[in-house]
Design a protein around this motif. Structure first.
Motif, PDB file in Angstrom:
ATOM      1  N   LEU A  38      37.798 -19.512   7.412  1.00 19.41           N
ATOM      2  CA  LEU A  38      37.209 -19.609   8.754  1.00 19.41           C
ATOM      3  C   LEU A  38      35.740 -20.017   8.734  1.00 19.41           C
ATOM      4  CD1 LEU A  38      38.732 -16.509  10.596  1.00 19.41           C
ATOM      5  CD2 LEU A  38      39.618 -18.837  10.438  1.00 19.41           C
ATOM      6  N   ASP A  39      35.206 -20.301   7.558  1.00 21.66           N
ATOM      7  CA  ASP A  39      33.780 -20.595   7.457  1.00 21.66           C
ATOM      8  C   ASP A  39      33.365 -21.826   8.265  1.00 21.66           C
ATOM      9  OD1 ASP A  39      33.523 -18.417   5.869  1.00 21.66           O
ATOM     10  OD2 ASP A  39      33.142 -19.499   3.999  1.00 21.66           O
ATOM     11  N   SER A  40      34.281 -22.758   8.449  1.00 20.29           N
ATOM     12  CA  SER A  40      33.967 -23.978   9.211  1.00 20.29           C
ATOM     13  C   SER A  40      34.369 -23.870  10.676  1.00 20.29           C
ATOM     14  CB  SER A  40      34.673 -25.184   8.577  1.00 20.29           C
ATOM     15  OG  SER A  40      34.237 -25.386   7.257  1.00 20.29           O
ATOM     16  N   ILE A  88      46.302 -24.470   1.571  1.00 24.44           N
ATOM     17  CA  ILE A  88      44.927 -24.129   1.937  1.00 24.44           C
ATOM     18  C   ILE A  88      44.126 -25.393   2.261  1.00 24.44           C
ATOM     19  CG2 ILE A  88      42.760 -23.170   1.048  1.00 24.44           C
ATOM     20  CD1 ILE A  88      44.462 -21.092  -0.447  1.00 24.44           C
ATOM     21  N   LYS A  89      44.360 -26.461   1.518  1.00 20.22           N
ATOM     22  CA  LYS A  89      43.654 -27.714   1.758  1.00 20.22           C
ATOM     23  C   LYS A  89      43.974 -28.267   3.140  1.00 20.22           C
ATOM     24  CE  LYS A  89      42.914 -32.316  -0.231  1.00 20.22           C
ATOM     25  NZ  LYS A  89      43.290 -33.252  -1.328  1.00 20.22           N
ATOM     26  N   GLU A  90      45.216 -28.107   3.576  1.00 18.02           N
ATOM     27  CA  GLU A  90      45.643 -28.654   4.858  1.00 18.02           C
ATOM     28  C   GLU A  90      45.462 -27.678   6.019  1.00 18.02           C
ATOM     29  OE1 GLU A  90      49.671 -29.781   4.107  1.00 18.02           O
ATOM     30  OE2 GLU A  90      49.112 -31.548   2.915  1.00 18.02           O
ATOM     31  N   LEU A  91      45.043 -26.447   5.717  1.00 17.93           N
ATOM     32  CA  LEU A  91      44.938 -25.411   6.743  1.00 17.93           C
ATOM     33  C   LEU A  91      43.916 -25.753   7.821  1.00 17.93           C
ATOM     34  CD1 LEU A  91      45.770 -22.596   7.739  1.00 17.93           C
ATOM     35  CD2 LEU A  91      44.088 -21.629   6.133  1.00 17.93           C
ATOM     36  N   SER A  92      42.844 -26.432   7.445  1.00 18.35           N
ATOM     37  CA  SER A  92      41.794 -26.751   8.410  1.00 18.35           C
ATOM     38  C   SER A  92      42.330 -27.525   9.603  1.00 18.35           C
ATOM     39  CB  SER A  92      40.674 -27.548   7.731  1.00 18.35           C
ATOM     40  OG  SER A  92      39.975 -26.740   6.823  1.00 18.35           O
ATOM     41  N   ASP A  93      43.280 -28.399   9.368  1.00 11.42           N
ATOM     42  CA  ASP A  93      43.853 -29.173  10.469  1.00 11.42           C
ATOM     43  C   ASP A  93      44.542 -28.268  11.477  1.00 11.42           C
ATOM     44  OD1 ASP A  93      44.614 -31.750  11.729  1.00 11.42           O
ATOM     45  OD2 ASP A  93      46.644 -31.093  11.209  1.00 11.42           O
ATOM     46  N   GLN A  94      45.213 -27.213  10.971  1.00 10.99           N
ATOM     47  CA  GLN A  94      45.883 -26.268  11.864  1.00 10.99           C
ATOM     48  C   GLN A  94      44.862 -25.425  12.623  1.00 10.99           C
ATOM     49  OE1 GLN A  94      49.332 -26.315  11.982  1.00 10.99           O
ATOM     50  NE2 GLN A  94      49.114 -28.053  10.574  1.00 10.99           N
ATOM     51  N   LEU A  95      43.872 -24.930  11.897  1.00  7.04           N
ATOM     52  CA  LEU A  95      42.888 -24.043  12.526  1.00  7.04           C
ATOM     53  C   LEU A  95      42.007 -24.770  13.525  1.00  7.04           C
ATOM     54  CD1 LEU A  95      41.772 -21.920   9.429  1.00  7.04           C
ATOM     55  CD2 LEU A  95      43.472 -21.337  11.178  1.00  7.04           C
ATOM     56  N   SER A  96      41.785 -26.051  13.300  1.00  6.85           N
ATOM     57  CA  SER A  96      40.916 -26.818  14.206  1.00  6.85           C
ATOM     58  C   SER A  96      41.466 -26.849  15.624  1.00  6.85           C
ATOM     59  CB  SER A  96      40.728 -28.240  13.682  1.00  6.85           C
ATOM     60  OG  SER A  96      41.943 -28.972  13.711  1.00  6.85           O
ATOM     61  N   LYS A  97      42.776 -26.794  15.771  1.00  5.69           N
ATOM     62  CA  LYS A  97      43.386 -26.808  17.108  1.00  5.69           C
ATOM     63  C   LYS A  97      43.001 -25.560  17.887  1.00  5.69           C
ATOM     64  CE  LYS A  97      45.775 -30.527  15.870  1.00  5.69           C
ATOM     65  NZ  LYS A  97      45.496 -30.603  14.419  1.00  5.69           N
ATOM     66  N   PHE A  98      43.043 -24.414  17.224  1.00  2.17           N
ATOM     67  CA  PHE A  98      42.683 -23.155  17.887  1.00  2.17           C
ATOM     68  C   PHE A  98      41.173 -23.065  18.113  1.00  2.17           C
ATOM     69  CE2 PHE A  98      46.694 -22.244  15.707  1.00  2.17           C
ATOM     70  CZ  PHE A  98      47.453 -21.789  16.779  1.00  2.17           C
ATOM     71  N   GLU A  99      40.396 -23.594  17.175  1.00  2.00           N
ATOM     72  CA  GLU A  99      38.948 -23.637  17.353  1.00  2.00           C
ATOM     73  C   GLU A  99      38.591 -24.437  18.605  1.00  2.00           C
ATOM     74  OE1 GLU A  99      34.762 -23.166  16.133  1.00  2.00           O
ATOM     75  OE2 GLU A  99      36.614 -22.117  15.635  1.00  2.00           O
ATOM     76  N   ALA A 100      39.269 -25.557  18.803  1.00  2.00           N
ATOM     77  CA  ALA A 100      38.993 -26.401  19.971  1.00  2.00           C
ATOM     78  C   ALA A 100      39.341 -25.679  21.273  1.00  2.00           C
ATOM     79  CB  ALA A 100      39.779 -27.708  19.861  1.00  2.00           C
ATOM     80  N   VAL A 101      40.427 -24.936  21.277  1.00  3.48           N
ATOM     81  CA  VAL A 101      40.809 -24.179  22.472  1.00  3.48           C
ATOM     82  C   VAL A 101      39.764 -23.112  22.778  1.00  3.48           C
ATOM     83  CG1 VAL A 101      42.508 -22.554  23.414  1.00  3.48           C
ATOM     84  CG2 VAL A 101      43.280 -24.614  22.241  1.00  3.48           C
ATOM     85  N   MET A 102      39.343 -22.395  21.749  1.00  6.28           N
ATOM     86  CA  MET A 102      38.331 -21.356  21.942  1.00  6.28           C
ATOM     87  C   MET A 102      37.016 -21.958  22.442  1.00  6.28           C
ATOM     88  SD  MET A 102      39.272 -18.206  21.244  1.00  6.28           S
ATOM     89  CE  MET A 102      40.496 -17.246  20.356  1.00  6.28           C
ATOM     90  N   LEU A 122      43.966 -12.810  10.235  1.00  9.11           N
ATOM     91  CA  LEU A 122      43.705 -11.777   9.228  1.00  9.11           C
ATOM     92  C   LEU A 122      44.479 -12.073   7.944  1.00  9.11           C
ATOM     93  CD1 LEU A 122      43.801  -8.370  11.172  1.00  9.11           C
ATOM     94  CD2 LEU A 122      41.794  -9.584  10.332  1.00  9.11           C
ATOM     95  N   ASN A 123      45.741 -12.455   8.083  1.00  5.18           N
ATOM     96  CA  ASN A 123      46.558 -12.773   6.915  1.00  5.18           C
ATOM     97  C   ASN A 123      45.996 -13.969   6.155  1.00  5.18           C
ATOM     98  OD1 ASN A 123      48.240 -10.706   7.710  1.00  5.18           O
ATOM     99  ND2 ASN A 123      49.813 -12.041   8.574  1.00  5.18           N
ATOM    100  N   HIS A 124      45.538 -14.949   6.887  1.00  6.72           N
ATOM    101  CA  HIS A 124      44.999 -16.143   6.232  1.00  6.72           C
ATOM    102  C   HIS A 124      43.659 -15.860   5.549  1.00  6.72           C
ATOM    103  CE1 HIS A 124      48.142 -18.401   8.341  1.00  6.72           C
ATOM    104  NE2 HIS A 124      47.907 -19.354   7.447  1.00  6.72           N
ATOM    105  N   GLN A 125      42.899 -14.906   6.067  1.00  8.77           N
ATOM    106  CA  GLN A 125      41.660 -14.543   5.393  1.00  8.77           C
ATOM    107  C   GLN A 125      41.913 -13.839   4.061  1.00  8.77           C
ATOM    108  OE1 GLN A 125      39.496 -12.482   8.669  1.00  8.77           O
ATOM    109  NE2 GLN A 125      37.915 -14.029   8.351  1.00  8.77           N
ATOM    110  N   VAL A 126      43.071 -13.220   3.927  1.00  9.09           N
ATOM    111  CA  VAL A 126      43.469 -12.659   2.632  1.00  9.09           C
ATOM    112  C   VAL A 126      43.898 -13.785   1.699  1.00  9.09           C
ATOM    113  CG1 VAL A 126      45.108 -11.144   1.446  1.00  9.09           C
ATOM    114  CG2 VAL A 126      44.119 -10.444   3.637  1.00  9.09           C
ATOM    115  N   LEU A 127      44.669 -14.727   2.238  1.00  9.31           N
ATOM    116  CA  LEU A 127      45.129 -15.869   1.450  1.00  9.31           C
ATOM    117  C   LEU A 127      43.955 -16.725   0.983  1.00  9.31           C
ATOM    118  CD1 LEU A 127      47.732 -17.576   0.603  1.00  9.31           C
ATOM    119  CD2 LEU A 127      47.278 -18.894   2.687  1.00  9.31           C
TER     120      LEU A 127
END
Length: 208
Positions: A169-171, A120-134, A159-164
């Motif tokens: 996605l708050d950032s 979870i701590k490292e997840l932001s790095d993964q999500l930031s890539k998709f945020e940048a594309v969007m 959706l799965n990650h929001q359960v985890l």
């Protein structure tokens, strides 16, 4: 008769995105549910090309590999971009989603108890890539100005990650808005609210 048939275990798992896609596209499908006991007998496993489920049938066409199924549905239902360049970008984005999905699966099935906090701590790095594309595309989709099969795949993984991690996605305002908008597409909303969806666990080992 439903045009499509899914043969799979009683979980969302690898069929989550394709089910959401088909529901949103107004497609019907039949589910053949395989118990672990039946799977362990080995006959079905031996008949699968790679010894794995899901199995997807479209008439006489039998497919394995969940991302192959997504691409097939993408071609059939106009979810593969407007041209070859968009199709290539959609493939790229879906491969990026698959990278994230595999990391999630490894956590769930191999290192959940010891690795969840680090993941979870490292997840932001993964999500930031998709945020940048969007943020760059500005259409609310990963590629072009209409939905693609990669959008369904990303949506289901998020959706799965929001359960985890409910706050994951708050950032990421673009991703958060994407999930909200996808969730409110009428046919997706109806499917997510259905017993057929709710009764299935996300994963096969009870972790989520």
């Amino acid at each position: 008769m439903a045009p499509y048939t899914i043969t799979y275990f009683p979980v969302r798992g690898r069929c989550g995105a394709m089910r959401i896609l088909m529901a949103d596209q107004g497609q019907e499908w039949k589910e053949i549910v395989v118990s672990i006991d039946d799977w362990m007998k080995g006959d079905l496993k031996a008949s699968c090309v790679f010894g794995q489920l899901p199995k997807f049938q479209d008439g006489d066409l039998v497919l394995y590999q969940s991302n192959t199924v997504l691409r097939h549905l993408g071609r059939k239902h106009g979810l593969y971009g407007k041209n070859d360049c968009e199709a290539a970008l959609i493939d790229m984005m879906n491969d990026g989603v698959e990278d994230l999905r595999l990391k999630y699966i490894m956590l769930i099935y191999q290192n959940y108890d010891n690795g969840k906090d680090k993941y979870i701590k490292e997840l932001s790095d993964q999500l930031s890539k998709f945020e940048a594309v969007m943020a760059k595309n500005k259409t609310g989709f990963l590629v072009g100005d209409k939905i693609s099969f990669a959008d369904y795949s990303l949506f289901e993984v998020l959706l799965n990650h929001q359960v985890l991690s409910p706050s994951c996605l708050d950032s990421f305002p673009k991703l958060k808005e994407f999930v909200e908008r996808m969730s409110n597409r009428p046919k997706i909303k109806a499917f997510l609210d259905s017993d057929a969806y709710k009764k299935l666990p996300i994963n096969g080992n009870g972790k989520q």
